[in-house]
Design an enzyme around this catalytic site. Sequence first.
Site, PDB file in Angstrom:
ATOM      1  N   GLN A 196       0.878  -1.175   0.000  1.00  0.00           N
ATOM      2  CA  GLN A 196       0.000   0.000   0.000  1.00  0.00           C
ATOM      3  C   GLN A 196       0.908   1.215   0.000  1.00  0.00           C
ATOM      4  O   GLN A 196       1.572   1.496   0.992  1.00  0.00           O
ATOM      5  CB  GLN A 196      -0.900  -0.017   1.247  1.00  0.00           C
ATOM      6  CG  GLN A 196      -1.618   1.292   1.533  1.00  0.00           C
ATOM      7  CD  GLN A 196      -2.520   1.761   0.398  1.00  0.00           C
ATOM      8  OE1 GLN A 196      -3.240   0.966  -0.220  1.00  0.00           O
ATOM      9  NE2 GLN A 196      -2.484   3.051   0.094  1.00  0.00           N
TER      10      GLN A 196
ATOM     11  N   GLN B  64       0.170   4.670  -1.003  1.00  0.00           N
ATOM     12  CA  GLN B  64      -0.327   5.999  -0.643  1.00  0.00           C
ATOM     13  C   GLN B  64      -0.371   6.143   0.875  1.00  0.00           C
ATOM     14  O   GLN B  64      -0.738   5.181   1.551  1.00  0.00           O
ATOM     15  CB  GLN B  64      -1.746   6.196  -1.193  1.00  0.00           C
ATOM     16  CG  GLN B  64      -2.136   7.648  -1.285  1.00  0.00           C
ATOM     17  CD  GLN B  64      -3.549   7.833  -1.879  1.00  0.00           C
ATOM     18  OE1 GLN B  64      -4.303   6.886  -2.022  1.00  0.00           O
ATOM     19  NE2 GLN B  64      -3.896   9.046  -2.207  1.00  0.00           N
TER      20      GLN B  64
ATOM     21  N   PRO C 242      -6.035  -2.457   4.670  1.00  0.00           N
ATOM     22  CA  PRO C 242      -6.486  -1.352   5.524  1.00  0.00           C
ATOM     23  C   PRO C 242      -7.520  -0.408   4.914  1.00  0.00           C
ATOM     24  O   PRO C 242      -8.104   0.404   5.629  1.00  0.00           O
ATOM     25  CB  PRO C 242      -5.189  -0.587   5.827  1.00  0.00           C
ATOM     26  CG  PRO C 242      -4.285  -0.897   4.678  1.00  0.00           C
ATOM     27  CD  PRO C 242      -4.622  -2.297   4.269  1.00  0.00           C
TER      28      PRO C 242
ATOM     29  N   GLY D 116     -10.823   0.478   1.922  1.00  0.00           N
ATOM     30  CA  GLY D 116     -11.905  -0.086   1.128  1.00  0.00           C
ATOM     31  C   GLY D 116     -11.347  -0.449  -0.238  1.00  0.00           C
ATOM     32  O   GLY D 116     -11.497  -1.562  -0.731  1.00  0.00           O
ATOM     33  N   GLY D 117     -10.683   0.526  -0.810  1.00  0.00           N
ATOM     34  CA  GLY D 117     -10.087   0.297  -2.113  1.00  0.00           C
ATOM     35  C   GLY D 117      -8.896   1.202  -2.314  1.00  0.00           C
ATOM     36  O   GLY D 117      -8.745   2.203  -1.622  1.00  0.00           O
ATOM     37  N   MET D 118      -8.018   0.816  -3.228  1.00  0.00           N
ATOM     38  CA  MET D 118      -6.874   1.651  -3.599  1.00  0.00           C
ATOM     39  C   MET D 118      -6.746   1.597  -5.109  1.00  0.00           C
ATOM     40  O   MET D 118      -6.664   0.516  -5.699  1.00  0.00           O
ATOM     41  CB  MET D 118      -5.614   1.128  -2.892  1.00  0.00           C
ATOM     42  CG  MET D 118      -4.355   1.914  -3.237  1.00  0.00           C
ATOM     43  SD  MET D 118      -4.452   3.649  -2.685  1.00  0.00           S
ATOM     44  CE  MET D 118      -3.564   4.463  -4.020  1.00  0.00           C
ATOM     45  N   GLU D 119      -6.696   2.796  -5.688  1.00  0.00           N
ATOM     46  CA  GLU D 119      -6.822   2.960  -7.133  1.00  0.00           C
ATOM     47  C   GLU D 119      -5.556   2.663  -7.926  1.00  0.00           C
ATOM     48  O   GLU D 119      -5.214   3.400  -8.846  1.00  0.00           O
ATOM     49  CB  GLU D 119      -7.287   4.393  -7.416  1.00  0.00           C
ATOM     50  CG  GLU D 119      -6.298   5.517  -7.033  1.00  0.00           C
ATOM     51  CD  GLU D 119      -6.410   6.038  -5.605  1.00  0.00           C
ATOM     52  OE1 GLU D 119      -6.887   5.295  -4.735  1.00  0.00           O
ATOM     53  OE2 GLU D 119      -6.003   7.183  -5.370  1.00  0.00           O
TER      54      GLU D 119
ATOM     55  N   HIS E 215     -15.759   4.304  -7.249  1.00  0.00           N
ATOM     56  CA  HIS E 215     -14.831   5.286  -6.676  1.00  0.00           C
ATOM     57  C   HIS E 215     -13.403   5.071  -7.196  1.00  0.00           C
ATOM     58  O   HIS E 215     -12.768   6.003  -7.704  1.00  0.00           O
ATOM     59  CB  HIS E 215     -14.869   5.194  -5.147  1.00  0.00           C
ATOM     60  CG  HIS E 215     -13.950   6.155  -4.457  1.00  0.00           C
ATOM     61  ND1 HIS E 215     -14.372   7.376  -3.989  1.00  0.00           N
ATOM     62  CD2 HIS E 215     -12.623   6.078  -4.182  1.00  0.00           C
ATOM     63  CE1 HIS E 215     -13.336   8.011  -3.449  1.00  0.00           C
ATOM     64  NE2 HIS E 215     -12.267   7.246  -3.550  1.00  0.00           N
ATOM     65  N   GLU E 216     -12.931   3.850  -7.098  1.00  0.00           N
ATOM     66  CA  GLU E 216     -11.550   3.587  -7.541  1.00  0.00           C
ATOM     67  C   GLU E 216     -11.430   3.762  -9.047  1.00  0.00           C
ATOM     68  O   GLU E 216     -10.415   4.253  -9.538  1.00  0.00           O
ATOM     69  CB  GLU E 216     -11.093   2.188  -7.098  1.00  0.00           C
ATOM     70  CG  GLU E 216     -11.206   1.889  -5.596  1.00  0.00           C
ATOM     71  CD  GLU E 216     -10.737   3.006  -4.661  1.00  0.00           C
ATOM     72  OE1 GLU E 216      -9.854   3.784  -5.054  1.00  0.00           O
ATOM     73  OE2 GLU E 216     -11.274   3.112  -3.539  1.00  0.00           O
TER      74      GLU E 216
ATOM     75  N   HIS F 119     -10.931   7.351  -9.933  1.00  0.00           N
ATOM     76  CA  HIS F 119      -9.545   7.806  -9.758  1.00  0.00           C
ATOM     77  C   HIS F 119      -8.712   7.621 -11.030  1.00  0.00           C
ATOM     78  O   HIS F 119      -7.628   8.214 -11.150  1.00  0.00           O
ATOM     79  CB  HIS F 119      -8.867   7.034  -8.631  1.00  0.00           C
ATOM     80  CG  HIS F 119      -9.093   7.600  -7.259  1.00  0.00           C
ATOM     81  ND1 HIS F 119      -8.803   8.901  -6.935  1.00  0.00           N
ATOM     82  CD2 HIS F 119      -9.561   7.024  -6.112  1.00  0.00           C
ATOM     83  CE1 HIS F 119      -9.071   9.104  -5.643  1.00  0.00           C
ATOM     84  NE2 HIS F 119      -9.547   7.979  -5.121  1.00  0.00           N
TER      85      HIS F 119
ATOM     86  N   GLU G   2      -9.478  13.345  -4.121  1.00  0.00           N
ATOM     87  CA  GLU G   2     -10.614  12.645  -3.536  1.00  0.00           C
ATOM     88  C   GLU G   2     -11.958  13.345  -3.751  1.00  0.00           C
ATOM     89  O   GLU G   2     -12.981  12.693  -3.959  1.00  0.00           O
ATOM     90  CB  GLU G   2     -10.384  12.389  -2.042  1.00  0.00           C
ATOM     91  CG  GLU G   2      -9.213  11.443  -1.753  1.00  0.00           C
ATOM     92  CD  GLU G   2      -9.373  10.039  -2.351  1.00  0.00           C
ATOM     93  OE1 GLU G   2     -10.491   9.645  -2.707  1.00  0.00           O
ATOM     94  OE2 GLU G   2      -8.337   9.340  -2.456  1.00  0.00           O
TER      95      GLU G   2
ATOM     96  N   ASP H 130      -0.994  11.247   6.846  1.00  0.00           N
ATOM     97  CA  ASP H 130      -2.033  10.414   7.422  1.00  0.00           C
ATOM     98  C   ASP H 130      -2.730  11.097   8.616  1.00  0.00           C
ATOM     99  O   ASP H 130      -3.870  10.786   8.926  1.00  0.00           O
ATOM    100  CB  ASP H 130      -1.421   9.082   7.860  1.00  0.00           C
ATOM    101  CG  ASP H 130      -2.440   7.961   7.805  1.00  0.00           C
ATOM    102  OD1 ASP H 130      -3.176   7.907   6.797  1.00  0.00           O
ATOM    103  OD2 ASP H 130      -2.518   7.180   8.771  1.00  0.00           O
TER     104      ASP H 130
ATOM    105  N   TYR I 247     -12.831  14.314   1.007  1.00  0.00           N
ATOM    106  CA  TYR I 247     -13.809  13.511   0.269  1.00  0.00           C
ATOM    107  C   TYR I 247     -15.148  14.248   0.153  1.00  0.00           C
ATOM    108  O   TYR I 247     -15.588  14.570  -0.931  1.00  0.00           O
ATOM    109  CB  TYR I 247     -14.054  12.180   0.986  1.00  0.00           C
ATOM    110  CG  TYR I 247     -12.903  11.207   0.920  1.00  0.00           C
ATOM    111  CD1 TYR I 247     -12.941  10.126   0.051  1.00  0.00           C
ATOM    112  CD2 TYR I 247     -11.785  11.360   1.722  1.00  0.00           C
ATOM    113  CE1 TYR I 247     -11.894   9.209  -0.012  1.00  0.00           C
ATOM    114  CE2 TYR I 247     -10.731  10.453   1.660  1.00  0.00           C
ATOM    115  CZ  TYR I 247     -10.794   9.379   0.797  1.00  0.00           C
ATOM    116  OH  TYR I 247      -9.754   8.487   0.732  1.00  0.00           O
TER     117      TYR I 247
END
Length: 616
Positions: A154, A156, A281, A283-286, A310-311, A314, A333, A388, A396
Amino acid sequence: MQKLVYIALGTALIAASCNKQITSTKNIEAKDNQTFADLDQARIKHLSLDIETDFKTQQIKGSATYTFENKNAKQLILDTEKLTIDSVLLANGQKTTYQLGEKDSIKGQALIIDVTQKDTIVKVFYKTSPDANALQWLNPQQTHDKKHPFLLSQGQAILTRSWIPIQDTPSVRVTYDAKVKTPKELMALMSAINPKEKSVDGTYTFDMPQPIAPYLIALAVGDVNYQPIDNRTGVYAEPGLLKAAAWEFAEMGKMVTAAEKLYGTYPWEQFDVLVLPPSFPFGGMENPRLTFATPTAIVGDRSMTNLIAHELAHSWSGNLVTNSTWDDFWVNEGFTVYFERRIMEELEGKDYADMISVIGFQDLETSMRNIPEKYTSLKVDMKGANPDDAFSDVPYDKGYLFLKMLEDKYGREKFDPFLKQYFSSHAFQTMTTEKFVDYLKENLTNGDDSFVQEWIYNTGWPKDLKKPTSTLFDLAEAQLKQDIQNGRAKVTPKKIEISTKSTNEWVHFIRQIDPKKNTKGDLAYLDAIYDFTNSKNPEIECAWYEKAFLMHYDKVNTNAKEFLVHVGRRKFLEPLYLALKESNQIELAKDIYKDARPNYHFVARQTIDSMLNYKP
Ligand code: BES
Ligand code: ZN
């Protein structure tokens, strides 16, 4: 470097004194405080990885070769975090000198490589640490099928540097290729052109021909298979989950088509989704070409597919036009949430889009109450902070509301072509908040920027706020009133089939329970009808356990603990641990956390450690 800054500043001042209009920030590159890279000296253009994933030692080992644009550079400075550097070579294979800078608690360590003005290629041999921030090494027990280990990355916002030494700033774009060696029972996948089957010997090669920001470089290794949905979309998942995953996300092909209608041709050829183990960690990562997704979106009624929309969104807002620094995160976002809801409106109708807008608004209200005031504006200043720390629903949903306000004010007939043009004219570029505002004034608002200060730079709620509403949610609220007011005293609860409503309606129904007004008896009554405590729908579980924790309805504790140990999606963890903390059950929170923490990714651990003041 110092000198260059002064020259740039001097030029800007001279320009400003001659002509007021040139004070525009348009062409001045924004400063990214989260990187050591010095882009005035050198800028990486291509990355070539040759790595091996060692599941025994939980390390990635190998080399990264960079082709960079050299602007009279004496040094190439890369970001690293917990990396071991073995050697650094120049194009001719000769070793060059390098040093690792002082450790910074947020940025990690600079890798400063000595180069000459003629060098354009450098190769770094390195290893990752077993607790690299980006990487999660899962044992078989932590996967769906429980047969093989799994590795995921991950990147980002600033975690890529913990598995690849790189100029880890979104203002850099690289193309990349990679050779990855894995145990041969496993498939390797990246944010690149991907295999559809396992290789014979565990060796995989990748190519990412389009330039992407370093936070989008991603790797996953696990026992997964592929199921196509149509000729450019499909799903990767562990064998035991693949069928359910492909059913849940069967609309992906239609989503891409709907998205193209709004924003123009899908720019990345292939759009696949990889369903990860539950400790992922987010929901989604684009990740370009291969969205990483949580299995908790597989709820059996396709009601959580806005996550995929959503992804997918992106692919334009974020991956094609990229926030220049993490201070401009809302540019990624906010547009994505707006676009996600437009795609869902196209696919599922306005009622669905309204529901997710209301849920988003409720989450925004929670964020606005709980986060530091300075992070409640769209544009933020994170100098000296970890990106973070500023993470919340503000970029968002405040971002969404800002764009929705523009849509309402100028109408879709103007706003839609404006957006399409914005993405095509800035494709493969970075975007600052200021550059966007300039573009907005020139191309939509006819110079009007009266709302900009209020919406973008001010903290707190804007004055001309229009709250989203949903008729289906009004019905869910009426249902709750009826259940609790009429039902309770008179009738014995009768179990009913929960599938009469969609997931979002149940989430809203549960969110309306008021710990100040309702009683534990009310919860027991609702549980007798709907059996929320035994729900297998993570969205319902999270909403219900939160209320139950707040109201000390202990009947949920066993299942809630099981949920918290099993699921590592931060969006679920945060409200649940917070509910325990706020209801004076910190001991219970810590007791659960002790067992659950080993299953969580670094970013989730960081959040919960600080919430519970937990010292490992
Ligand atoms: N890019 C984000 C996830 C992210 C943001 C990771 C910042 C690390 C730092 C992703 O697109 C996202 O927003 N995911 C949401 C999806 C939801 C809004 C539908 C999530 O994970 O919940
Ligand atoms: Zn997002």
